[in-house]
Design a protein around this motif. Sequence first.
Motif, PDB file in Angstrom:
ATOM      1  N   THR A  42      74.814  37.356  21.808  1.00  0.00           N
ATOM      2  CA  THR A  42      75.277  37.727  20.459  1.00  0.00           C
ATOM      3  C   THR A  42      74.267  37.307  19.393  1.00  0.00           C
ATOM      4  N   ASP A  43      73.579  36.190  19.603  1.00  0.00           N
ATOM      5  CA  ASP A  43      72.646  35.693  18.588  1.00  0.00           C
ATOM      6  C   ASP A  43      71.426  36.600  18.414  1.00  0.00           C
ATOM      7  N   HIS A  44      71.191  37.517  19.325  1.00  0.00           N
ATOM      8  CA  HIS A  44      70.069  38.447  19.168  1.00  0.00           C
ATOM      9  C   HIS A  44      70.305  39.466  18.053  1.00  0.00           C
ATOM     10  N   PHE A  45      71.532  39.521  17.572  1.00  0.00           N
ATOM     11  CA  PHE A  45      71.886  40.557  16.591  1.00  0.00           C
ATOM     12  C   PHE A  45      72.588  39.913  15.396  1.00  0.00           C
ATOM     13  N   LEU A  46      72.546  40.614  14.262  1.00  0.00           N
ATOM     14  CA  LEU A  46      73.369  40.180  13.123  1.00  0.00           C
ATOM     15  C   LEU A  46      73.939  41.420  12.406  1.00  0.00           C
ATOM     16  N   SER A  52      83.222  35.819  12.779  1.00  0.00           N
ATOM     17  CA  SER A  52      83.354  36.001  11.329  1.00  0.00           C
ATOM     18  C   SER A  52      81.998  35.886  10.652  1.00  0.00           C
ATOM     19  N   GLU A  53      81.222  34.873  11.050  1.00  0.00           N
ATOM     20  CA  GLU A  53      79.885  34.697  10.465  1.00  0.00           C
ATOM     21  C   GLU A  53      79.006  35.913  10.728  1.00  0.00           C
ATOM     22  N   MET A  54      79.232  36.583  11.866  1.00  0.00           N
ATOM     23  CA  MET A  54      78.418  37.752  12.215  1.00  0.00           C
ATOM     24  C   MET A  54      78.989  39.050  11.637  1.00  0.00           C
ATOM     25  N   MET A  68      65.049  37.809  17.229  1.00  0.00           N
ATOM     26  CA  MET A  68      66.219  38.675  17.080  1.00  0.00           C
ATOM     27  C   MET A  68      65.754  40.126  17.111  1.00  0.00           C
ATOM     28  N   TYR A  69      66.695  41.020  17.388  1.00  0.00           N
ATOM     29  CA  TYR A  69      66.368  42.450  17.434  1.00  0.00           C
ATOM     30  C   TYR A  69      65.659  42.896  16.155  1.00  0.00           C
ATOM     31  N   ILE A  79      75.798  48.642  20.111  1.00  0.00           N
ATOM     32  CA  ILE A  79      76.565  47.839  19.148  1.00  0.00           C
ATOM     33  C   ILE A  79      76.725  48.604  17.835  1.00  0.00           C
ATOM     34  N   LYS A  80      75.647  49.214  17.361  1.00  0.00           N
ATOM     35  CA  LYS A  80      75.725  49.950  16.087  1.00  0.00           C
ATOM     36  C   LYS A  80      76.676  51.142  16.181  1.00  0.00           C
ATOM     37  N   ALA A  81      76.766  51.739  17.362  1.00  0.00           N
ATOM     38  CA  ALA A  81      77.593  52.949  17.513  1.00  0.00           C
ATOM     39  C   ALA A  81      79.064  52.635  17.788  1.00  0.00           C
TER      40      ALA A  81
END
Length: 196
Positions: free
Chosen positions: A97-101, A133-135, A52-53, A72-74
Amino acid sequence: MTDSILVFYGSYRSDRLGIRLAHYIVAALNARGARAELIDAQAIGLPMLDRMYKEYPAGSAPPALETLAGKIKAADAFVFVTGEYNWSVQPGLKNLTDHFLEEWFWRPAAIASYSAGRTAGVRAGTAWHGILSEMGMVVVSSTLAVGGIAAAFDAEGLPTGDGGAAVTHAFPRFADDLAWWTEATRAQKARRAPPY
Ligand SMILES: Cc1cc2nc3c(=O)[nH]c(=O)nc-3n(C[C@H](O)[C@H](O)[C@H](O)COP(=O)(O)O)c2cc1C
């Protein structure tokens, strides 16, 4: 304030059709005054998930992962455009999507599903609801559900026929719902920092 919205799409098929819906949504959000950008998982081309990142030491993640994490953060909000493979999600988008949380946390997300047939990908949309939702995203209740994707848009993503008219009719409520939650989460973050 202009809403910055990332629109995710994840089919890797040579003859993919959902890209038309993704292009439509980006154009329609921008026409409303948002700043929407398409994130095409195939174009980004992340490998199957290894690290993951957040598992990379700071500054050492592969460039594509680093760039996407920053976007994504921005972002203020997300739209997930999902086709349906065997009653569930498309692997390319799920892999991305799974690369990030934590990078996803505290923002709203809206789901636009589609399929070739009449069921409009809603089973994949339902699966994505739990995943998002989980993310850590607030999943808005309005959805776009497009059946007969091949006839609903032309190659440039312009709506066509009855299917296209139905999407055009449904889009304002979908976008209004997302915009309301975008404003709400932005205001709450300004009022009080997220608890974790
Ligand atoms: C592997 C695979 C599985 C599929 N499974 C479903 C399904 O379960 N339900 C459905 O409505 N359509 C299904 N379809 C048809 C897709 O809705 C249609 O091919 C759609 O265009 C796929 O999205 P894409 O063109 O963006 O890749 C499937 C297609 C593929 C390639």
